[in-house]
Scaffold this motif. Structure first.
Motif, PDB file in Angstrom:
ATOM      1  N   PRO A 105       0.843  -1.202   0.000  1.00 43.74           N
ATOM      2  CA  PRO A 105       0.000   0.000   0.000  1.00 43.74           C
ATOM      3  C   PRO A 105       0.874   1.247   0.000  1.00 43.74           C
ATOM      4  O   PRO A 105       1.989   1.229   0.534  1.00 43.74           O
ATOM      5  CB  PRO A 105      -0.795  -0.120   1.302  1.00 43.74           C
ATOM      6  CG  PRO A 105       0.032  -0.993   2.170  1.00 43.74           C
ATOM      7  CD  PRO A 105       0.774  -1.921   1.263  1.00 43.74           C
ATOM      8  N   PRO A 106       0.380   2.320  -0.593  1.00 42.02           N
ATOM      9  CA  PRO A 106       1.141   3.575  -0.549  1.00 42.02           C
ATOM     10  C   PRO A 106       1.308   4.034   0.899  1.00 42.02           C
ATOM     11  O   PRO A 106       0.381   3.913   1.702  1.00 42.02           O
ATOM     12  CB  PRO A 106       0.270   4.552  -1.334  1.00 42.02           C
ATOM     13  CG  PRO A 106      -0.795   3.763  -1.971  1.00 42.02           C
ATOM     14  CD  PRO A 106      -0.858   2.423  -1.312  1.00 42.02           C
ATOM     15  N   GLU A 107       2.474   4.565   1.227  1.00 43.33           N
ATOM     16  CA  GLU A 107       2.730   4.987   2.610  1.00 43.33           C
ATOM     17  C   GLU A 107       1.868   6.163   3.018  1.00 43.33           C
ATOM     18  O   GLU A 107       1.542   6.317   4.184  1.00 43.33           O
ATOM     19  CB  GLU A 107       4.213   5.307   2.789  1.00 43.33           C
ATOM     20  CG  GLU A 107       5.054   4.052   2.725  1.00 43.33           C
ATOM     21  CD  GLU A 107       6.516   4.325   2.997  1.00 43.33           C
ATOM     22  OE1 GLU A 107       6.845   5.376   3.564  1.00 43.33           O
ATOM     23  OE2 GLU A 107       7.328   3.470   2.631  1.00 43.33           O
ATOM     24  N   GLU A 108       1.524   7.030   2.056  1.00 49.25           N
ATOM     25  CA  GLU A 108       0.724   8.201   2.399  1.00 49.25           C
ATOM     26  C   GLU A 108      -0.777   7.912   2.360  1.00 49.25           C
ATOM     27  O   GLU A 108      -1.584   8.792   2.562  1.00 49.25           O
ATOM     28  CB  GLU A 108       1.048   9.361   1.460  1.00 49.25           C
ATOM     29  CG  GLU A 108       0.649   9.117   0.023  1.00 49.25           C
ATOM     30  CD  GLU A 108       1.679   8.315  -0.776  1.00 49.25           C
ATOM     31  OE1 GLU A 108       1.412   8.010  -1.934  1.00 49.25           O
ATOM     32  OE2 GLU A 108       2.733   7.967  -0.229  1.00 49.25           O
ATOM     33  N   GLU A 109      -1.145   6.658   2.127  1.00 43.45           N
ATOM     34  CA  GLU A 109      -2.563   6.278   2.050  1.00 43.45           C
ATOM     35  C   GLU A 109      -3.247   6.537   3.391  1.00 43.45           C
ATOM     36  O   GLU A 109      -2.809   6.063   4.423  1.00 43.45           O
ATOM     37  CB  GLU A 109      -2.689   4.805   1.703  1.00 43.45           C
ATOM     38  CG  GLU A 109      -4.113   4.320   1.555  1.00 43.45           C
ATOM     39  CD  GLU A 109      -4.767   4.839   0.294  1.00 43.45           C
ATOM     40  OE1 GLU A 109      -5.967   5.119   0.336  1.00 43.45           O
ATOM     41  OE2 GLU A 109      -4.070   4.986  -0.719  1.00 43.45           O
ATOM     42  N   THR A 110      -4.322   7.322   3.360  1.00 41.57           N
ATOM     43  CA  THR A 110      -5.039   7.620   4.590  1.00 41.57           C
ATOM     44  C   THR A 110      -6.481   7.142   4.559  1.00 41.57           C
ATOM     45  O   THR A 110      -7.141   7.179   5.578  1.00 41.57           O
ATOM     46  CB  THR A 110      -5.039   9.140   4.863  1.00 41.57           C
ATOM     47  OG1 THR A 110      -5.615   9.796   3.746  1.00 41.57           O
ATOM     48  CG2 THR A 110      -3.627   9.643   5.120  1.00 41.57           C
ATOM     49  N   SER A 111      -6.979   6.709   3.401  1.00 42.57           N
ATOM     50  CA  SER A 111      -8.367   6.280   3.342  1.00 42.57           C
ATOM     51  C   SER A 111      -8.529   4.948   4.073  1.00 42.57           C
ATOM     52  O   SER A 111      -7.623   4.128   4.103  1.00 42.57           O
ATOM     53  CB  SER A 111      -8.835   6.144   1.890  1.00 42.57           C
ATOM     54  OG  SER A 111      -8.212   5.045   1.280  1.00 42.57           O
ATOM     55  N   ASP A 112      -9.655   4.790   4.663  1.00 38.69           N
ATOM     56  CA  ASP A 112      -9.945   3.565   5.406  1.00 38.69           C
ATOM     57  C   ASP A 112     -11.400   3.185   5.156  1.00 38.69           C
ATOM     58  O   ASP A 112     -12.246   3.353   6.026  1.00 38.69           O
ATOM     59  CB  ASP A 112      -9.682   3.788   6.897  1.00 38.69           C
ATOM     60  CG  ASP A 112      -9.715   2.480   7.663  1.00 38.69           C
ATOM     61  OD1 ASP A 112      -9.534   1.411   7.047  1.00 38.69           O
ATOM     62  OD2 ASP A 112      -9.919   2.534   8.893  1.00 38.69           O
ATOM     63  N   PRO A 113     -11.680   2.718   3.936  1.00 39.52           N
ATOM     64  CA  PRO A 113     -13.070   2.405   3.606  1.00 39.52           C
ATOM     65  C   PRO A 113     -13.632   1.301   4.491  1.00 39.52           C
ATOM     66  O   PRO A 113     -12.904   0.424   4.946  1.00 39.52           O
ATOM     67  CB  PRO A 113     -12.997   1.964   2.143  1.00 39.52           C
ATOM     68  CG  PRO A 113     -11.592   1.587   1.908  1.00 39.52           C
ATOM     69  CD  PRO A 113     -10.759   2.381   2.861  1.00 39.52           C
ATOM     70  N   ASP A 114     -14.913   1.373   4.708  1.00 38.30           N
ATOM     71  CA  ASP A 114     -15.582   0.416   5.584  1.00 38.30           C
ATOM     72  C   ASP A 114     -16.435  -0.540   4.759  1.00 38.30           C
ATOM     73  O   ASP A 114     -17.610  -0.716   5.022  1.00 38.30           O
ATOM     74  CB  ASP A 114     -16.432   1.187   6.596  1.00 38.30           C
ATOM     75  CG  ASP A 114     -16.850   0.301   7.745  1.00 38.30           C
ATOM     76  OD1 ASP A 114     -16.203  -0.727   7.972  1.00 38.30           O
ATOM     77  OD2 ASP A 114     -17.837   0.649   8.416  1.00 38.30           O
ATOM     78  N   TYR A 115     -15.814  -1.111   3.725  1.00 44.76           N
ATOM     79  CA  TYR A 115     -16.512  -2.073   2.876  1.00 44.76           C
ATOM     80  C   TYR A 115     -15.502  -3.090   2.353  1.00 44.76           C
ATOM     81  O   TYR A 115     -14.310  -2.817   2.306  1.00 44.76           O
ATOM     82  CB  TYR A 115     -17.220  -1.368   1.721  1.00 44.76           C
ATOM     83  CG  TYR A 115     -16.387  -0.322   1.035  1.00 44.76           C
ATOM     84  CD1 TYR A 115     -16.543   1.019   1.351  1.00 44.76           C
ATOM     85  CD2 TYR A 115     -15.426  -0.683   0.091  1.00 44.76           C
ATOM     86  CE1 TYR A 115     -15.768   1.975   0.734  1.00 44.76           C
ATOM     87  CE2 TYR A 115     -14.660   0.282  -0.530  1.00 44.76           C
ATOM     88  CZ  TYR A 115     -14.829   1.607  -0.208  1.00 44.76           C
ATOM     89  OH  TYR A 115     -14.058   2.562  -0.822  1.00 44.76           O
ATOM     90  N   PRO A 116     -15.969  -4.273   1.961  1.00 39.26           N
ATOM     91  CA  PRO A 116     -15.051  -5.303   1.453  1.00 39.26           C
ATOM     92  C   PRO A 116     -14.393  -4.866   0.156  1.00 39.26           C
ATOM     93  O   PRO A 116     -15.009  -4.188  -0.674  1.00 39.26           O
ATOM     94  CB  PRO A 116     -15.953  -6.514   1.212  1.00 39.26           C
ATOM     95  CG  PRO A 116     -17.213  -6.240   1.927  1.00 39.26           C
ATOM     96  CD  PRO A 116     -17.344  -4.751   2.044  1.00 39.26           C
ATOM     97  N   GLU A 117     -13.137  -5.265   0.004  1.00 41.34           N
ATOM     98  CA  GLU A 117     -12.405  -4.963  -1.224  1.00 41.34           C
ATOM     99  C   GLU A 117     -11.813  -6.239  -1.790  1.00 41.34           C
ATOM    100  O   GLU A 117     -11.536  -7.197  -1.066  1.00 41.34           O
ATOM    101  CB  GLU A 117     -11.300  -3.947  -0.961  1.00 41.34           C
ATOM    102  CG  GLU A 117     -11.836  -2.573  -0.619  1.00 41.34           C
ATOM    103  CD  GLU A 117     -10.725  -1.575  -0.385  1.00 41.34           C
ATOM    104  OE1 GLU A 117     -10.727  -0.538  -1.061  1.00 41.34           O
ATOM    105  OE2 GLU A 117      -9.864  -1.840   0.467  1.00 41.34           O
TER     106      GLU A 117
END
Length: 136
Positions: A105-117
């Motif tokens: 994952p990108p280190e700057e990734e901040t999204s935290d979706p609350d659904y299956p991926e």
């Protein structure tokens, strides 16, 4: 199997309809959370009913389904199956591999979706997409 891992193909009949295509008779069902230092390796599909914590590893020749948070290392299609997929309710791996494709994952990734991926190879690259019942 060892380490509390059991094979229970009858339990697979209780999965939601959209997940039935991801498992078959060569599927191991892990009914616990995998903690740091623990690993599961199987020559088929792996379904984890729990989380895969950082430092834990799942390696499968087929698909990997995590009915929880995936925060460790995961490798689907370990024998080169580029059609293998990785599905998790919270897909946050430290490293993700499908066949010979490796991604982090990108280190700057901040999204935290609350659904299956769902992670799979599309057009030669690993893609992450929202899982829905239209999966094919």
């Amino acid at each position: 199997m060892t380490n509390g891992i059991s094979t229970q193909s009858s339990a697979l009949n209780n999965l939601p309809v959209e997940l039935e295509d991801l498992v078959d008779d060569n599927t191991v069902l892990v009914q616990r959370t995998l903690r740091s230092g623990q690993s599961v390796s199987h020559d088929g599909n792996v379904v984890v009913l729990g989380d895969v914590n950082p430092g834990a590893e799942v390696v499968a020749a087929g698909n990997v389904v995590v009915m929880g948070a995936l925060r460790g290392v995961v490798h689907a299609g370990a024998r080169g199956d580029t059609n293998a997929v990785i599905l998790a309710f919270r897909l946050r791996p430290t490293q993700l591999r499908i066949a010979n494709h490796i991604t982090r994952p990108p280190e700057e990734e901040t999204s935290d979706p609350d659904y299956p991926e769902l992670a799979r190879i599309k057009n030669g690259v690993v893609t992450i997409e929202t899982f829905n019942s239209n999966f094919k």
